[in-house]
Every structure is written in structure tokens, then in C-alpha cells.
Design a protein around this motif. Structure first.
Motif, mmCIF file in Angstrom:
data_model
loop_
_atom_site.group_PDB
_atom_site.id
_atom_site.type_symbol
_atom_site.label_atom_id
_atom_site.label_comp_id
_atom_site.label_asym_id
_atom_site.label_seq_id
_atom_site.Cartn_x
_atom_site.Cartn_y
_atom_site.Cartn_z
ATOM 1 N N LEU A 123 0.849 -1.205 0.000
ATOM 2 C CA LEU A 123 0.000 0.000 0.000
ATOM 3 C C LEU A 123 0.883 1.254 0.000
ATOM 4 O O LEU A 123 0.607 2.230 -0.704
ATOM 5 N N ALA A 124 1.946 1.206 0.809
ATOM 6 C CA ALA A 124 2.866 2.354 0.911
ATOM 7 C C ALA A 124 3.540 2.632 -0.434
ATOM 8 O O ALA A 124 3.725 3.790 -0.823
ATOM 9 N N ARG A 125 3.915 1.563 -1.145
ATOM 10 C CA ARG A 125 4.562 1.742 -2.450
ATOM 11 C C ARG A 125 3.621 2.458 -3.428
ATOM 12 O O ARG A 125 4.014 3.394 -4.113
ATOM 13 N N PHE B 43 -11.266 0.536 12.785
ATOM 14 C CA PHE B 43 -10.012 0.667 12.055
ATOM 15 C C PHE B 43 -10.072 0.209 10.600
ATOM 16 O O PHE B 43 -10.750 -0.769 10.276
ATOM 17 N N GLY B 44 -9.339 0.918 9.743
ATOM 18 C CA GLY B 44 -9.261 0.594 8.326
ATOM 19 C C GLY B 44 -7.815 0.528 7.879
ATOM 20 O O GLY B 44 -6.904 0.950 8.598
ATOM 21 N N ASP B 45 -7.614 0.003 6.680
ATOM 22 C CA ASP B 45 -6.269 -0.110 6.098
ATOM 23 C C ASP B 45 -6.067 0.999 5.066
ATOM 24 O O ASP B 45 -7.030 1.418 4.404
ATOM 25 N N GLY B 46 -4.825 1.411 4.871
ATOM 26 C CA GLY B 46 -4.559 2.426 3.849
ATOM 27 C C GLY B 46 -3.169 3.010 4.011
ATOM 28 O O GLY B 46 -2.479 2.742 4.997
ATOM 29 N N ALA B 47 -2.785 3.813 3.027
ATOM 30 C CA ALA B 47 -1.461 4.455 3.049
ATOM 31 C C ALA B 47 -1.547 5.854 2.466
ATOM 32 O O ALA B 47 -2.283 6.094 1.503
ATOM 33 N N GLY B 48 -0.796 6.771 3.081
ATOM 34 C CA GLY B 48 -0.679 8.126 2.546
ATOM 35 C C GLY B 48 0.793 8.497 2.522
ATOM 36 O O GLY B 48 1.561 8.048 3.382
ATOM 37 N N ALA B 49 1.176 9.281 1.526
ATOM 38 C CA ALA B 49 2.597 9.648 1.401
ATOM 39 C C ALA B 49 2.720 11.127 1.068
ATOM 40 O O ALA B 49 1.827 11.712 0.446
ATOM 41 N N ALA B 50 3.833 11.699 1.500
ATOM 42 C CA ALA B 50 4.146 13.083 1.127
ATOM 43 C C ALA B 50 5.611 13.146 0.730
ATOM 44 O O ALA B 50 6.452 12.491 1.353
ATOM 45 N N VAL B 51 5.881 13.902 -0.334
ATOM 46 C CA VAL B 51 7.272 14.204 -0.676
ATOM 47 C C VAL B 51 7.554 15.593 -0.133
ATOM 48 O O VAL B 51 6.833 16.555 -0.442
ATOM 49 N N LEU B 52 8.562 15.671 0.728
ATOM 50 C CA LEU B 52 8.915 16.933 1.381
ATOM 51 C C LEU B 52 10.262 17.411 0.870
ATOM 52 O O LEU B 52 11.170 16.599 0.638
ATOM 53 N N GLY B 53 10.380 18.704 0.687
ATOM 54 C CA GLY B 53 11.672 19.234 0.214
ATOM 55 C C GLY B 53 11.839 20.678 0.647
ATOM 56 O O GLY B 53 10.895 21.293 1.155
#
Ligand code: UT7
Length: 331
Positions: A55-57, A160-170
Motif C-alpha cells: 500500500l505504501a509503495r 479501524f481501516g487499512d490504507g497508506a498516505g505519502a508526502a514528498v517533502l523538500g
């Protein structure tokens, strides 16, 4: 000195939608009880073969594509989860491998629902000092396999649920935009109020049939105490973030709170002195995805046009530990 900017966000949830009526087939519960107590209507659960790192990928690749970057532009991974695929090593290195990267650090953050804010605080310090340039910050969870899906576990299983979130920080040049401040807290006196006791190396043997029969491998929670502290500490941390930056509630364009319970969020909103249009909620669809809930909600809020350049965004979270925190960002 540079400030830290969100270059992009992305999220991914599994395809399998689980309704409250589906849960009522597994345990003694009802759509009415779950909606009334938590606001949750549906959540997504993984199917056989899916993993948290998978999920993270997906979430990371979406965020990278939106930033116009490739994985090789990332020089550090911070992976926040309380539901790791394995005891060791942490999920960060597995995600690194999935993204085809080597020789960059992969840090695992274990601060449950507050994980994303803890991770942001670490990333912000490293970017501002120039130690790393482009940090991939991920919150990803697979709760469904660990839940007790019988009536015994109904007070947690429905949340509870499953999932993924991502952020690109710079880094961005300091023109007033970027992460203004982060504020993180913990109080270990409450560690057992929401926890998974075992398997664990505090036990000898660290895993046993008896332990599994007792259900020590399931998350258990003192829901009322968690509720009480969350409703207190989240607005307190919002007030701290505003005061640190000489802001008032009227300056806030959007609060993205950790999505634990709609009733908690409503209390946070009221205590923080914010209107409905200043708060983003999506717990109705996803349930509580702990470290993933803020980046999922943030990505949705951005897609809905809820933030423009220069707007003030505030994040807040509370969870197991107890841990909590906030961040103020000029978008
Ligand atoms: O990120 C942090 C993660 N955790 C949280 O955010 C949880 C915070 N706490 C909560 O959200 C709430 O405490 C809950 C939603 C978990 C529970 O709501 P509550 O209003 O505190 O209910 P309760 O625990 O006092 O339980 C009330 C009744 C009990 O029955 P009796 O003893 O009154 O007969 C429970 O057994 O509701 C029963 N119950 C359920 N009934 C139907 C508990 N879970 C369920 C269920 N379906 N899923």
C-alpha cells in the motif's frame, strides 16, 4: 535557512470495501451503533497477498509522480506505522527495496496515530538543517488482519481501516511558506490504554499458545479514556501551534485532524473555535487508518481544492502511547 515544503501527496487504499452491515455479519454490532458512536460508514481492508508495504509503495509512487520526481530523487525515507509487516526489520527498508533504492536511510517511526506528525517533525528538522533534501514521508497501516472480528473485539474492530498516505517533502526558500512549526508530545503513563501486549520480548517465552488464546495479540483499548484525552489534547495542541506562530483560529484555512472518531473531531473543532468549512473529515469512508489518516485526508482535501498557496494548514493527532501533536504550515 530553508523551510520544509510539501512538494506533493498521494494515497492508496485496498479495493475491498467493508460496510458496517458486513461487520454485523461477523459480530454483534449494527450500522446504527457504529455511525452514531464514530461516524464511520465504510472502511477498506486488504485481501490475501496485499501488505502494508505494498500500500505504501502505491501511495509513494502517486506522490512521486505528482511531484514530477523519480524514486532516485529521494534521499531519505521515513515510514510511520504501528502495524509493521514483520517484527524486524522495519517497513522502511522494504519500501526502499520496492522503490528500487539503495544506500539512503530508511527510518521507522512507531508513534501510532501521531506517527505522521512525529515523522513530519523529524523530516522538517533534517530538511531545514540541510541534512536531507527530498524526504519521502509515509504513513501506512494494515489493521484488518490484527483485529478481533468477533463480538469480543467489536469496540475496536469497527473503528479501524487499512490504507497508506505519502508526502514528498523538500526545501523551499523561506518566503514565509512551508512548515512553520511542529509540536510533539507523549505521556507513557497511559501506555496500556490502547495497546497490543504480545507477542513481545517482555514476555518469556515471547510468544505462546496461551498468549494467543488470551488474545494478547489483539489491540485492546479503554475507549472512554482515549476519547477523553483525545478531545482535550488535540485542541490543546492546535492552540499551541497557533500561539507559536501568532495566529488565531480565524487565520486557519484548514484543519486536517487525525481521523479517529467523528465525535472526537467535532469536539476538537468546537474547542479550537473553528467553523465546519475549516475542518476536513473523511473518516466516514476510511475509518481510523492511524498514521495514514492525515496524509490520506490531506491528499483528498488538496484534490478538492481546499488549500491554495499561502493558506494556513494545521494538522493535529492523538493516539496510543498516549502520543499527540500538531503542525502549522503555510501552504
Ligand atoms: O486514534 C485513537 C484510536 N481510538 C479512538 O479514537 C477511540 C476513542 N473512543 C471511542 O471512539 C469510543 O469510546 C468508542 C466508539 C470506542 C465507544 O463508544 P462509547 O460511547 O464510549 O461506548 P462504550 O464503550 O461506553 O460502550 C457502550 C455500549 C457497551 O454496552 P453496555 O455495556 O452499555 O451494554 C458496549 O459493550 O456499547 C457496546 N459496544 C458496542 N455495541 C455495538 C461496544 N462496541 C460496540 C459495537 N457495536 N461495535
Amino acid at each position: 535557512m530553508s523551510r520544509t515544503a510539501f512538494l506533493s501527496t498521494g494515497f492508496h487504499v485496498p479495493a475491498r470495501l467493508v460496510t458496517n452491515d458486513d461487520l454485523a455479519q461477523l459480530m454483534d454490532t449494527s450500522d446504527e451503533w457504529i455511525v452514531q458512536r464514530s461516524g464511520i460508514k465504510t472502511r477498506y481492508w486488504v485481501d490475501t497477498g496485499e501488505t502494508g508495504v505494498g500500500l505504501a509503495r502505491e501511495a509513494s509512487q502517486k506522490a512521486l509522480a505528482k511531484a514530477g520526481l523519480s524514486a532516485s530523487d529521494i534521499d531519505c525515507i521515513i515510514y510511520c506505522t504501528c502495524t509493521p509487516d514483520h517484527f524486524e526489520p522495519g517497513n522502511g527498508v522494504f519500501l526502499q527495496r520496492e522503490l528500487g533504492l539503495t544506500d539512503i536511510p530508511a527510518v521507522d517511526v512507531r508513534n501510532q496515530c501521531s506517527g505522521f506528525i512525529y515523522g513530519l517533525s523529524i523530516a522538517d528538522a533534517w530538511i531545514r538543517t540541510g541534512q536531507y533534501q527530498n524526504i519521502l514521508l509515509v504513513g501506512a497501516e494494515v489493521h484488518s488482519r490484527g483485529l478481533d472480528k468477533t463480538t469480543r473485539g467489536r469496540d475496536t474492530a469497527v473503528l479501524f481501516g487499512d490504507g497508506a498516505g505519502a508526502a514528498v517533502l523538500g526545501p523551499i526558500d523561506d518566503d514565509g511558506r512551508g512548515v512553520l512549526s511542529t509540536h510533539i508530545f507523549a505521556d507513557g503513563r497511559h501506555a496500556e490504554k490502547l495497546w497490543v501486549d504480545g507477542p513481545g520480548l517482555a514476555h518469556d517465552p515471547y510468544v505462546s499458545v496461551e498468549m494467543l488464546e488470551q488474545g494478547l495479540h489483539r489491540a485492546v483499548m479503554d475507549g472512554r479514556d482515549v476519547f477523553k484525552f483525545a478531545s482535550l489534547k488535540m485542541p490543546e495542541s492546535v492552540a499551541i501551534a497557533l500561539a507559536a506562530n501568532r495566529l488565531t483560529p480565524a487565520d486557519v484555512k484548514l484543519l486536517v485532524p487525525h481521523q479517529a472518531n467523528l465525535r472526537i473531531i467535532e469536539m476538537v473543532q468546537k474547542a479550537a473555535g473553528l467553523r465546519d468549512d475549516q475542518v476536513y473529515n473523511n473518516i466516514q469512508k476510511y475509518g481510523n487508518t492511524t498514521a495514514a489518516s492525515i496524509p490520506i485526508a490531506l491528499d483528498e482535501a488538496l484534490a478538492a481544492g481546499r488549500l491554495k498557496q499561502g493558506d494556513i494548514l494545521v494538522l493535529t493527532a492523538f493516539g496510543s502511547g498516549f502520543t499527540w501533536g500538531s503542525a502549522a504550515i503555510r501552504w
